[in-house]
Design a protein around this motif. Structure first.
Motif, PDB file in Angstrom:
ATOM      1  N   ALA A 168       0.947  -1.208  -0.010  1.00  0.00           N
ATOM      2  CA  ALA A 168       0.000   0.057   0.062  1.00  0.00           C
ATOM      3  C   ALA A 168       0.815   1.273  -0.061  1.00  0.00           C
ATOM      4  O   ALA A 168       2.010   1.295   0.577  1.00  0.00           O
ATOM      5  N   THR A 169       0.334   2.254  -0.541  1.00  0.00           N
ATOM      6  CA  THR A 169       1.009   3.534  -0.371  1.00  0.00           C
ATOM      7  C   THR A 169       0.726   4.084   0.746  1.00  0.00           C
ATOM      8  O   THR A 169      -0.234   4.021   1.532  1.00  0.00           O
ATOM      9  N   PRO A 170       1.773   5.070   1.263  1.00  0.00           N
ATOM     10  CA  PRO A 170       1.470   5.724   2.593  1.00  0.00           C
ATOM     11  C   PRO A 170       0.341   6.339   2.717  1.00  0.00           C
ATOM     12  O   PRO A 170      -0.044   6.394   3.938  1.00  0.00           O
ATOM     13  N   ALA A 171      -0.194   7.174   1.778  1.00  0.00           N
ATOM     14  CA  ALA A 171      -1.273   7.858   1.975  1.00  0.00           C
ATOM     15  C   ALA A 171      -2.498   6.926   2.004  1.00  0.00           C
ATOM     16  O   ALA A 171      -3.364   7.210   2.875  1.00  0.00           O
ATOM     17  N   GLN A 172      -2.572   5.570   1.467  1.00  0.00           N
ATOM     18  CA  GLN A 172      -3.621   4.705   1.732  1.00  0.00           C
ATOM     19  C   GLN A 172      -3.775   3.931   2.916  1.00  0.00           C
ATOM     20  O   GLN A 172      -4.650   3.834   3.689  1.00  0.00           O
ATOM     21  N   LEU A 173      -2.399   4.022   3.746  1.00  0.00           N
ATOM     22  CA  LEU A 173      -2.410   3.467   4.877  1.00  0.00           C
ATOM     23  C   LEU A 173      -2.889   4.312   6.000  1.00  0.00           C
ATOM     24  O   LEU A 173      -3.441   3.774   7.169  1.00  0.00           O
ATOM     25  N   GLY A 174      -2.884   5.515   5.838  1.00  0.00           N
ATOM     26  CA  GLY A 174      -3.670   6.436   6.744  1.00  0.00           C
ATOM     27  C   GLY A 174      -2.647   6.704   8.061  1.00  0.00           C
ATOM     28  O   GLY A 174      -1.601   6.448   7.982  1.00  0.00           O
ATOM     29  N   ARG A 203      10.420  -0.603   5.629  1.00  0.00           N
ATOM     30  CA  ARG A 203      11.573  -1.550   5.863  1.00  0.00           C
ATOM     31  C   ARG A 203      11.181  -3.259   5.723  1.00  0.00           C
ATOM     32  O   ARG A 203      12.088  -3.798   5.032  1.00  0.00           O
ATOM     33  N   ALA A 204      10.018  -3.623   6.058  1.00  0.00           N
ATOM     34  CA  ALA A 204       9.655  -4.993   5.979  1.00  0.00           C
ATOM     35  C   ALA A 204       9.335  -5.194   4.419  1.00  0.00           C
ATOM     36  O   ALA A 204      10.003  -6.289   3.865  1.00  0.00           O
ATOM     37  N   ALA A 205       8.918  -4.359   3.684  1.00  0.00           N
ATOM     38  CA  ALA A 205       8.703  -4.508   2.135  1.00  0.00           C
ATOM     39  C   ALA A 205       9.822  -4.589   1.606  1.00  0.00           C
ATOM     40  O   ALA A 205      10.311  -5.500   0.585  1.00  0.00           O
ATOM     41  N   ASP A 206      10.832  -3.398   2.072  1.00  0.00           N
ATOM     42  CA  ASP A 206      12.248  -3.687   1.328  1.00  0.00           C
ATOM     43  C   ASP A 206      12.860  -4.936   1.679  1.00  0.00           C
ATOM     44  O   ASP A 206      13.659  -5.502   0.793  1.00  0.00           O
ATOM     45  N   GLN A 207      12.560  -5.514   2.553  1.00  0.00           N
ATOM     46  CA  GLN A 207      13.329  -6.926   3.053  1.00  0.00           C
ATOM     47  C   GLN A 207      12.772  -7.758   1.956  1.00  0.00           C
ATOM     48  O   GLN A 207      13.681  -8.503   1.529  1.00  0.00           O
ATOM     49  N   LEU A 208      11.568  -7.868   1.749  1.00  0.00           N
ATOM     50  CA  LEU A 208      10.991  -8.900   0.708  1.00  0.00           C
ATOM     51  C   LEU A 208      11.661  -8.616  -0.563  1.00  0.00           C
ATOM     52  O   LEU A 208      11.974  -9.479  -1.420  1.00  0.00           O
ATOM     53  N   GLY A 209      11.712  -7.122  -1.043  1.00  0.00           N
ATOM     54  CA  GLY A 209      12.395  -6.931  -2.143  1.00  0.00           C
ATOM     55  C   GLY A 209      13.968  -7.386  -2.323  1.00  0.00           C
ATOM     56  O   GLY A 209      14.240  -7.866  -3.310  1.00  0.00           O
ATOM     57  N   SER A 210      14.620  -7.152  -1.142  1.00  0.00           N
ATOM     58  CA  SER A 210      15.828  -7.636  -0.946  1.00  0.00           C
ATOM     59  C   SER A 210      16.029  -9.191  -1.180  1.00  0.00           C
ATOM     60  O   SER A 210      17.151  -9.817  -1.968  1.00  0.00           O
ATOM     61  N   ALA A 211      15.088  -9.935  -0.819  1.00  0.00           N
ATOM     62  CA  ALA A 211      15.098 -11.315  -0.918  1.00  0.00           C
ATOM     63  C   ALA A 211      14.518 -11.787  -2.279  1.00  0.00           C
ATOM     64  O   ALA A 211      14.532 -13.090  -2.490  1.00  0.00           O
ATOM     65  N   GLY A 212      14.254 -10.800  -3.256  1.00  0.00           N
ATOM     66  CA  GLY A 212      13.935 -11.138  -4.541  1.00  0.00           C
ATOM     67  C   GLY A 212      12.610 -10.898  -4.974  1.00  0.00           C
ATOM     68  O   GLY A 212      12.207 -11.371  -6.414  1.00  0.00           O
ATOM     69  N   ALA A 213      11.748 -10.555  -4.188  1.00  0.00           N
ATOM     70  CA  ALA A 213      10.354 -10.294  -4.482  1.00  0.00           C
ATOM     71  C   ALA A 213      10.105  -9.332  -5.230  1.00  0.00           C
ATOM     72  O   ALA A 213      10.936  -7.907  -5.228  1.00  0.00           O
ATOM     73  N   GLU A 214       8.951  -9.246  -6.120  1.00  0.00           N
ATOM     74  CA  GLU A 214       8.736  -8.048  -6.823  1.00  0.00           C
ATOM     75  C   GLU A 214       7.474  -7.208  -6.082  1.00  0.00           C
ATOM     76  O   GLU A 214       6.660  -7.632  -5.802  1.00  0.00           O
ATOM     77  N   LEU A 215       7.907  -5.880  -5.959  1.00  0.00           N
ATOM     78  CA  LEU A 215       6.784  -5.293  -5.295  1.00  0.00           C
ATOM     79  C   LEU A 215       6.100  -4.320  -6.115  1.00  0.00           C
ATOM     80  O   LEU A 215       6.484  -3.909  -7.220  1.00  0.00           O
ATOM     81  N   HIS A 216       4.500  -4.207  -5.978  1.00  0.00           N
ATOM     82  CA  HIS A 216       3.884  -3.378  -6.636  1.00  0.00           C
ATOM     83  C   HIS A 216       2.651  -2.711  -5.897  1.00  0.00           C
ATOM     84  O   HIS A 216       2.094  -3.506  -4.802  1.00  0.00           O
ATOM     85  N   THR A 217       2.148  -1.575  -5.804  1.00  0.00           N
ATOM     86  CA  THR A 217       1.325  -0.860  -4.958  1.00  0.00           C
ATOM     87  C   THR A 217      -0.044  -1.199  -5.822  1.00  0.00           C
ATOM     88  O   THR A 217      -0.376  -1.744  -6.944  1.00  0.00           O
ATOM     89  N   ILE A 218      -1.264  -1.153  -4.777  1.00  0.00           N
ATOM     90  CA  ILE A 218      -2.514  -1.671  -5.070  1.00  0.00           C
ATOM     91  C   ILE A 218      -3.298  -0.720  -4.691  1.00  0.00           C
ATOM     92  O   ILE A 218      -2.762   0.143  -3.746  1.00  0.00           O
ATOM     93  N   ALA A 258      -9.875  -8.977  -7.403  1.00  0.00           N
ATOM     94  CA  ALA A 258      -9.186  -8.700  -8.803  1.00  0.00           C
ATOM     95  C   ALA A 258      -7.879  -8.352  -8.624  1.00  0.00           C
ATOM     96  O   ALA A 258      -6.953  -8.730  -9.408  1.00  0.00           O
ATOM     97  N   GLN A 259      -7.496  -7.651  -7.332  1.00  0.00           N
ATOM     98  CA  GLN A 259      -6.026  -6.985  -7.224  1.00  0.00           C
ATOM     99  C   GLN A 259      -5.117  -8.171  -6.764  1.00  0.00           C
ATOM    100  O   GLN A 259      -4.075  -8.195  -7.121  1.00  0.00           O
ATOM    101  N   LEU A 260      -5.508  -9.108  -5.747  1.00  0.00           N
ATOM    102  CA  LEU A 260      -4.857 -10.031  -5.426  1.00  0.00           C
ATOM    103  C   LEU A 260      -4.628 -11.204  -6.352  1.00  0.00           C
ATOM    104  O   LEU A 260      -3.709 -11.787  -6.145  1.00  0.00           O
ATOM    105  N   ALA A 261      -5.291 -11.117  -7.590  1.00  0.00           N
ATOM    106  CA  ALA A 261      -5.185 -12.196  -8.717  1.00  0.00           C
ATOM    107  C   ALA A 261      -3.825 -11.941  -9.311  1.00  0.00           C
ATOM    108  O   ALA A 261      -3.066 -12.532  -9.887  1.00  0.00           O
ATOM    109  N   GLU A 262      -3.222 -10.407  -9.179  1.00  0.00           N
ATOM    110  CA  GLU A 262      -1.877 -10.163  -9.669  1.00  0.00           C
ATOM    111  C   GLU A 262      -0.861 -10.441  -8.662  1.00  0.00           C
ATOM    112  O   GLU A 262       0.304  -9.811  -9.243  1.00  0.00           O
ATOM    113  N   ALA A 263      -1.217 -10.673  -7.612  1.00  0.00           N
ATOM    114  CA  ALA A 263      -0.070 -10.807  -6.526  1.00  0.00           C
ATOM    115  C   ALA A 263      -0.294 -12.232  -5.635  1.00  0.00           C
ATOM    116  O   ALA A 263      -1.115 -12.861  -5.853  1.00  0.00           O
TER     117      ALA A 263
END
Length: 555
Positions: free
Chosen positions: A237-243, A255-270, A345-350
């Protein structure tokens, strides 16, 4: 006098821990110690005679709305209490696998709340900072695990009760797909949404317990989108949508998202709005009427008799739900269906959606000042999960200002195993060297496997050690560093979660110690060593080059 057996030793430690922590608000009912000790002896006798009990030596607690034979089921309301004829199926399955239940734990009354303060048995204080809430409604279960009293505990999760307390106390919370774990013998909150969940200090321990709790799916498996090969795809999620989040929490989430990215995961916002809009509907819409269906008649009757033992906030939520018109329920169902379509529909892409488990961690005083507002805020990210029929796992993700911070991974129904695999990428890994009873195929290797350890390689120590055969049960060697005059000893290196290494150390019996072991390649890793005083009279078996060679020579 003979030494205590392994499970009995674990029971002794548990009761000593209960006394040392002095948290009476955690429990509703504890089983008599003598009864638990007798059960522990029976478990160890069965294991000694060859019975396969995969959870032998494990202690657990059950939330006070889950039936445990011989104890009252109160759902946090003494006037509601009844004595069940037997264990709930989920409890029976765990006991059949060798686990021992210590007692029932405190909760937000009738499992209505995410705060852990709505109970006549007292507010359950946080395991790390007693001035803050533990999170609810499965408050006592989470804190019993976090304090090291039990190995795992059962909770329930309708709006997030199996995840928010996990985040606040720095432990793992697994919320399985609805229907995988039976809810028979569980006092309902919202029967169509309720799930039995499990807390543990490590993800492998939680998974091990859950494996013994599940049933074959009670419905046809959905046609999940075919996953194309490649890196994990993680929605964020984007910072704005997290509230609004507590100070430092947005950075911890990134930091947690970056850790997944560093482990090879592809990140995208929804677009998170379908999830947050549905979350608000759980209590503000007509779905809360199901709570009245569960216990409303009892609550009305108790109020007419004076309301003794009723939490006023819980009573207000349940009684207000009585008068919700039927047409509102149908309208809300239609709206929910549309939101669910957008979300899926969004989770189908993740492969998973990564979110903070909660937006913040209030104090007891803050919840007392605004019980409804504080509770509503806590469910911002968790309330929609069961409404959308999703699975989730909550795991620790570091600390903020010394307090636990947690995230959760959410995915479609029946993606439980996938979520756990991704969650492992968020767990810090350490290495440990073993030379004896923890080697592959040896009696204590199961301890490593239970903690999620994975074999890395077989090697030897540097030529600076001596190995001795100790008189212990089970038999094990003692490794000591002597420098010059030592020899290379066969060793295995295993990777395991950092929390798992802490568990091993906490339960390590004397004369074993954990120290730094030098390996043949010159590297150093933690490993099992031995107190020098234990070597008196112990045979020096260094000439065999390792524990397994010594055993082969003596069979």
């Amino acid at each position: 006098m003979s030494s205590p057996t392994p499970t009995l030793t674990r029971v002794h430690r548990a009761y000593a821990r209960i006394e040392a922590t002095d948290r009476p608000e955690v429990w509703i009912d504890l089983r008599p110690r003598a009864e638990v000790e007798m059960e522990a002896r029976v478990i160890d006798e069965r294991v000694a005679t060859g019975d396969r009990l995969p959870l032998a030596g494990k202690l657990f607690a059950a939330k006070g709305n889950i039936d445990v034979a011989g104890l009252r089921t109160t759902a946090g309301c003494p006037a509601y209490a009844y004595t069940p004829e037997g264990d709930a199926p989920v409890v029976a399955r765990l006991r059949a696998a060798g686990a021992i239940v210590l007692g029932t734990t405190n909760l937000d009354q009738f499992a209505t709340g995410l705060v852990g303060t709505r109970s006549p048995h007292g507010a359950v204080r946080n395991a790390v900072d007693p001035a803050r809430i533990s999170g609810g409604s499965s408050s006592g279960s989470a804190v019993a695990v976090a304090l090291g009293i039990v190995d795992f505990a059962l909770g329930t999760d309708t709006a997030g009760s199996g995840r928010v307390p996990a985040a606040f106390n720095g432990i793992v919370g697994l919320k399985p797909t609805r229907g995988l774990v039976p809810t028979t013998g569980v006092v309902p909150a919202c029967a169509s949404l309720d799930c039995v969940t499990v807390f543990a200090r490590t993800l492998p321990e939680a998974e091990q317990a859950l494996a013994h709790m599940t049933s074959p799916p009670d419905r046809d498996l959905p046609a999940l989108p075919q996953r194309t090969p490649g890196p994990w795809r993680i929605a964020v999620a984007t910072p704005a949508q997290l509230g609004e989040l507590d100070e430092g929490w947005a950075t911890a989430y990134e930091r947690a998202a970056d850790q997944l990215g560093s482990a090879g995961a592809e990140l995208h916002t929804i677009d998170l709005s379908p999830f947050t809009e549905a979350a608000a509907m759980l209590y503000e819409g007509a779905f809360v009427a199901e709570r009245y269906t569960a216990v409303g008649g009892f609550v009305d009757k108790l109020i007419s008799e004076g309301g003794e033992g009723l939490d006023p906030t819980v009573a207000g939520i349940i009684t207000r739900a009585r008068d919700i018109p039927a047409h509102q329920l149908y309208a809300d169902q239609d709206r929910l269906a549309a939101l669910r379509t957008r979300a899926l529909a969004q989770l189908a892409e993740a492969d998973a959606l990564l979110l903070p488990t909660a937006p913040g961690h209030p104090t007891l005083a803050e919840v007392a000042a605004d019980p409804l507002g504080a509770n509503a805020r806590l469910g911002r990210f968790t309330n929609s999960t069961n409404l959308f029929d999703l699975a989730a796992v909550a795991v620790p993700a570091g600390t903020v200002d010394g307090l636990p911070f947690g995230v959760m991974l959410i995915g479609p129904a029946f993606t439980d195993e996938r979520l756990a695999r991704i969650a492992r990428l968020l767990q810090p890994q350490l290495r440990i060297a073993v030379v004896g009873a923890h080697l592959s195929g040896q009696p204590l290797n199961g301890q490593l496997l239970t903690l999620g350890a994975e074999w890395e390689r077989t090697t030897t120590t540097a030529p600076a050690y001596r190995l001795h055969a100790l008189s212990t049960t089970p038999p094990k060697p003692g490794l000591v560093h002597i420098g010059e005059g030592g020899a290379a000893i066969e060793a295995e290196v295993w990777r395991l979660p950092a929390e798992g290494l802490g568990r091993l150390l906490a339960e390590l019996p004397r004369p074993m110690t954990l120290g730094r072991v030098e390996l043949a390649d010159g590297g150093h890793v933690p490993g099992f060593l031995c107190e020098p005083s234990a070597l008196d009279g112990a045979e020096d078996i260094t000439r065999y080059g390792g524990w397994r060679s010594y055993l082969r020579a003596h069979t």
